[in-house]
Write a protein that holds these residues in place. Structure first.
Motif, PDB file in Angstrom:
ATOM      1  N   ALA A 146       0.803  -1.242  -0.265  1.00 53.01           N
ATOM      2  CA  ALA A 146      -0.164   0.054  -0.093  1.00 53.01           C
ATOM      3  C   ALA A 146       0.676   1.334  -0.058  1.00 53.01           C
ATOM      4  O   ALA A 146       0.367   2.489  -0.305  1.00 53.01           O
ATOM      5  CB  ALA A 146      -0.897  -0.093   1.433  1.00 53.01           C
ATOM      6  N   ILE A 147       2.138   0.993   0.518  1.00 57.83           N
ATOM      7  CA  ILE A 147       2.924   2.366   0.652  1.00 57.83           C
ATOM      8  C   ILE A 147       3.755   2.727  -0.549  1.00 57.83           C
ATOM      9  O   ILE A 147       4.268   1.960  -1.267  1.00 57.83           O
ATOM     10  CB  ILE A 147       3.968   2.262   1.922  1.00 57.83           C
ATOM     11  N   LYS A 148       3.657   4.038  -0.906  1.00 52.53           N
ATOM     12  CA  LYS A 148       4.035   4.483  -2.087  1.00 52.53           C
ATOM     13  C   LYS A 148       5.652   5.081  -1.832  1.00 52.53           C
ATOM     14  O   LYS A 148       6.550   4.857  -2.580  1.00 52.53           O
ATOM     15  CB  LYS A 148       3.345   5.517  -2.795  1.00 52.53           C
ATOM     16  N   SER A 149       5.635   6.172  -0.881  1.00 55.47           N
ATOM     17  CA  SER A 149       6.826   6.547  -0.226  1.00 55.47           C
ATOM     18  C   SER A 149       6.975   6.927   1.031  1.00 55.47           C
ATOM     19  O   SER A 149       5.742   6.986   1.864  1.00 55.47           O
ATOM     20  CB  SER A 149       7.084   7.852  -1.065  1.00 55.47           C
ATOM     21  N   VAL A 150       8.126   7.204   1.828  1.00 52.55           N
ATOM     22  CA  VAL A 150       8.533   7.322   2.989  1.00 52.55           C
ATOM     23  C   VAL A 150       9.295   8.515   3.169  1.00 52.55           C
ATOM     24  O   VAL A 150      10.272   8.669   2.478  1.00 52.55           O
ATOM     25  CB  VAL A 150       9.559   5.990   3.517  1.00 52.55           C
ATOM     26  N   PHE A 151       8.929   9.239   4.195  1.00 55.40           N
ATOM     27  CA  PHE A 151       9.834  10.457   4.644  1.00 55.40           C
ATOM     28  C   PHE A 151       9.971  10.192   6.036  1.00 55.40           C
ATOM     29  O   PHE A 151       8.960  10.025   6.774  1.00 55.40           O
ATOM     30  CB  PHE A 151       9.266  11.606   4.262  1.00 55.40           C
ATOM     31  N   CYS A 152      11.116  10.443   6.632  1.00 60.16           N
ATOM     32  CA  CYS A 152      11.222  10.168   8.116  1.00 60.16           C
ATOM     33  C   CYS A 152      12.544  11.012   8.764  1.00 60.16           C
ATOM     34  O   CYS A 152      13.241  11.595   8.209  1.00 60.16           O
ATOM     35  CB  CYS A 152      11.752   8.672   8.408  1.00 60.16           C
ATOM     36  N   LYS A 153      11.755  11.533   9.965  1.00 59.53           N
ATOM     37  CA  LYS A 153      12.586  12.531  10.738  1.00 59.53           C
ATOM     38  C   LYS A 153      13.014  11.713  12.192  1.00 59.53           C
ATOM     39  O   LYS A 153      12.169  11.216  12.634  1.00 59.53           O
ATOM     40  CB  LYS A 153      12.102  13.664  11.063  1.00 59.53           C
ATOM     41  N   THR A 154      14.254  11.481  12.317  1.00 59.44           N
ATOM     42  CA  THR A 154      14.710  10.958  13.857  1.00 59.44           C
ATOM     43  C   THR A 154      15.341  11.934  14.616  1.00 59.44           C
ATOM     44  O   THR A 154      16.079  12.935  14.019  1.00 59.44           O
ATOM     45  CB  THR A 154      15.498   9.876  13.582  1.00 59.44           C
ATOM     46  N   VAL A 155      15.106  11.914  16.104  1.00 65.34           N
ATOM     47  CA  VAL A 155      15.927  12.819  16.992  1.00 65.34           C
ATOM     48  C   VAL A 155      16.336  11.905  18.082  1.00 65.34           C
ATOM     49  O   VAL A 155      15.592  10.984  18.525  1.00 65.34           O
ATOM     50  CB  VAL A 155      14.872  14.003  17.387  1.00 65.34           C
ATOM     51  N   LYS A 156      17.490  12.269  18.653  1.00 63.07           N
ATOM     52  CA  LYS A 156      17.995  11.851  19.784  1.00 63.07           C
ATOM     53  C   LYS A 156      17.709  12.731  20.698  1.00 63.07           C
ATOM     54  O   LYS A 156      18.860  13.585  21.114  1.00 63.07           O
ATOM     55  CB  LYS A 156      19.501  11.535  19.659  1.00 63.07           C
TER      56      LYS A 156
END
Lengths: 346, 346
Positions: free
Chosen positions: B189-199
């Motif tokens: 179902a997923i077309k694209s991914v955008f991700c932000k990570t923080v420590k």
């Protein structure tokens, strides 16, 4: 110099300015022009000199013109007024394209007049509170900001539902919220834009958008505006490494939450139907510090007073044309992203 | 066939399985292996046959091995068990790379054993409620889903804070929440991914992430998990064109909100310090319909019963290896996006 203001477009926002601009010393509204005869009559009943003809209106003894029409005629009308030597306030969004924005800015320079846009939501109470919290570093390093507005009406009013007049939620509210954030964080703060738009209840324009603004600082902004989100989340959430602030609506309703690190954490485990979690167990009440939001002042009359003084050369405009252009660049990127499904680098 | 289960790694989750798997008929836990002597002793005190040596453990009369170690040794241990002819449950996340996942899937095939992962949060009450709401089309067309988990502890436990052991919030909770959504909406179902990570509070791994999943359907998912978000938003928000559902936590606490279109809308205008809004004025109370959430059943023992019956060839696995692989692909895209600042197309 006394400001004698004339209004183009005596609709909802035109009347709003008539009721507000004169609250400032040395600012009066004297005339109005509209293409709808009933509105010209309404302006006359409100004590203004009414005009059915633009050229006649522009010959009037006015030194500031407010353009409060649908968006698709902002550029044409603002430029006509500036060519007639008038300073101009344009309602938001400034125009329908960056080409139009550039034409407006150039016309202001050529005619040596001031040009600004009514980014009134820089004076929203909730926003001023957030701005103070961020600027005082009350929450330490801020790593994420949620800017949301959820409504239940499922409606865009009048021409705001019509694409040919510059309708849609990005132009209607997105322009304010992007302006707020860029004014607060810097007009060059945004690195990339990803946007989803939905026509939930309005056939021809987006009445919902989600806009992800990735910042050069490493922080990011989640912006979500919709007229059909029936459980409203807070207007703002500010996530910092020393605490979290939330503002529930347009007022000072909300709070700041911190943790008292001197209190020994209670050991709590939360059970779910599929297993336990320690990581997401709550803290004991004694560990949590609840603070009031700051009572940041927010006075919209500053907008008119600033413009009056800027016309006199006493100060700079608060809402500068190049800022308006920077915000518009982000909106164009948002539309492009929504259309293509792609992240847009700025 | 009676299931005789052996546990590799008798830590927090190992003990959890000991307490839960035997709730199912014909499933017993009989042995445990750990590299920490104290844990082997704890297993023996719990009535299991304890092993200090993997080879000895694998010679034991067991037909199912549960791998509940830190993530970095999942692949090695699961493959060793499968090569010894054992069916395997691996704790999540399955492994440290797609290469490892593929090796595990291939090893299962080569040795003609079953291989599955403990995606237990498919049996979370809150998730089952959301799944029922979406599958019954209670909200009409769903255009956005918020999947959030906000905690206040600011901590990742034990090896979950260590990158070399596969720590971090994407592996710890992201894997569950992506699995939930893909199982519900489709593994393609997923077309694209955008991700932000923080420590935020954890020096070496992300303890906060925001993941935007753009779907082929046009809808999108906002997923946000953090251990230091001190004002908790609802675990779920489901935005549909016929209503909104919200689930506040891991339970049935929440509701469904709809609008009664037969009631004449009240005219309300909201004032803010910078101007009015009609679009975002609330509705009158009579116009709003509040409904309870469905009481969807959620019974984790189904996980063990399914595996028992699948080993007997009576049914398919609920948590299939190729599903695990699809979820892992999304996690890898999330890491890549977080690292590069770019949207990743799947």
């Amino acid at each position: 110099m006394a400001i004698r203001m004339g209004i183009i477009g005596f609709g909802y926002m035109g009347k709003w300015h008539l009721n507000n601009a004169p609250k400032v010393e040395n600012v009066s509204v004297v005339a109005a022009y509209d293409i709808v005869p009933e509105r010209v009559q309404a302006a006359e009943e409100a004590g203004l000199k009414g005009f059915y003809n633009l050229d006649e209106f522009l010959k009037e003894d006015i030194n500031l013109v407010l353009v409060a029409t649908p968006n698709d005629v902002h550029c044409e009308l603002a430029c006509a007024a500036m060519k007639a030597g008038k300073n101009v306030i344009c309602e938001k969004p400034v125009a329908m394209s960056l080409t139009e924005v550039d034409r407006m800015i150039a016309t202001a320079k050529e005619n040596n007049v001031l040009f600004t846009v009514h980014q009134n939501r820089r004076w929203d109470k909730d926003f001023r509170i957030v701005k103070e919290i961020i600027e005082t570093r009350e929450l330490g390093n801020v790593y994420a900001i949620h800017s949301r507005l959820h409504g239940t009406r499922g409606a865009m009013f009048g021409w705001r539902a019509e694409p040919e007049h510059g309708g849609g939620m990005i132009y209607d509210w997105g322009v304010h919220f992007v302006d707020q954030l860029m004014w607060m964080l810097g007009f060059d703060a945004i690195k990339s834009v990803f946007c989803k738009t939905v026509k939930v209840k309005t056939p021809e324009v987006e009445d919902y958008f989600f806009l992800l603004l990735d910042l050069k600082s490493g922080a990011h902004i989640q912006m979500e505006v919709g007229t059909w989100v029936l459980n409203q989340l807070p207007r703002w959430m500010i996530l910092g490494d020393e605490g979290t602030a939330y503002v529930n609506d347009f007022t000072r309703n909300g709070g700041i939450i911190k943790v008292d690190e001197t209190v020994e954490p209670e050991e709590i485990v939360v059970m779910t139907t599929s297993g336990p979690t320690r990581t997401f167990a709550p803290r004991g009440k004694k560990e949590i510090i609840n603070k009031e939001l700051p009572d940041s002042p927010a006075d919209l009359t500053e907008y008119y007073a600033n413009l009056r003084d800027a016309i006199d050369g006493k100060c700079e405009l608060i809402v500068k044309p190049e800022q308006v252009r920077a915000v518009f660049t982000v909106l164009e990127a948002a539309f492009e992203s929504a259309k293509t499904g792609r992240q847009i680098e700025l």
